[in-house]
Design a protein around this motif. Structure first.
Motif: not given
Length: 243
Positions: A45-49, A84-86, A77-78
């Motif tokens: 998911d996106t950061a801060y989902p 990060d984590n892409e 994922v950022k």
């Protein structure tokens, strides 16, 4: 004014990053941690989902606390900064347009949780997905683990004497049920087993259709909960290959 708003901003921020029972994973920890478990349910998911899907996933995180063989984790994922984590997301074919993407990792490899509609992205459907794609137990509302194991054996065997023996085992467990809720669920398992012995395995199909029709009608919340739990228990007498 800024000082007044700051506590609310902080609370909102913590709401987004807090996921009870959820392990935060990244490129460095992913393989090391998931390899230790029989199954790992991971949300990319996106950061801060946040939102309904995140809430549904969080409900599974909380329910999984009693399942030692199941890891429930999240990869945020950022798409900015160091992204990060892409690379981890790309490794498993996850793209931004499909966030959140949930995958179940087992020794047989990853399987993606797929729904036909956003409304199907629910905690119950995620639990069904885990149960259908792994050997890990996670209970649906109304279900009891010991009775689910009996139900699986009961529906698999074609030997009538074995079925009767399993029914007796369930009746003995019912006698040991604690509290009204557990007692009600135990009673439902036993009555379904008796009906199957009386009417044959087609009872499951016919009863499932009947209960689903009741759920489609106008019923109060208490009755809706009761019927949904009955559906869940009926599903324990079936072998699921997919959601």
């Amino acid at each position: 004014m800024h000082y007044v708003l700051l506590p609310f901003i902080i609370c909102a921020f913590l709401k987004y990053i807090d996921c009870k029972g959820c392990v935060q994973l990244d490129t460095y920890s992913f393989d090391k941690i998931t390899s230790k478990f029989e199954a790992s349910l991971i949300k990319f998911d996106t950061a801060y989902p946040y939102g309904a899907k995140h809430d549904a996933f969080e409900a599974v995180c909380e329910a999984a606390y009693s399942s030692p063989d199941l890891l429930v984790g999240e990869v945020q994922v950022k798409d900015y900064g160091e992204k990060d984590n892409e690379e981890l997301a790309k490794r498993y074919g996850v793209i931004k347009d499909n966030y959140p993407t949930v995958k179940l990792f087992t020794k047989n490899g990853p399987v993606t949780f797929v729904t036909n509609d956003d409304k199907d992205f629910t905690s119950d459907n995620l639990k069904k997905f885990i149960r259908s794609k792994s050997q890990v137990y996670i209970g649906l509302p109304g279900c009891l683990e010991d009775f689910d194991k009996i139900a699986t054996e009961f529906i698999k065997t074609k030997n009538i004497d074995e079925k009767k023996s399993l029914l007796k085992k369930a009746e003995n467990l019912w006698d040991k049920a604690k509290g009204n809720r557990e007692n009600k669920s135990a009673e439902t398992y036993v009555k379904i087993m008796r009906k199957i012995l009386e009417k044959g395995p087609e009872f499951i199909t016919n009863e499932s259709v009947r209960v689903e029709n009741v759920l489609k009608g106008k019923i109060n919340k208490e009755k809706q909960t009761e019927m949904q739990e009955r559906v869940n228990i009926l599903q324990s007498f079936s072998i699921h290959d997919e959601l």
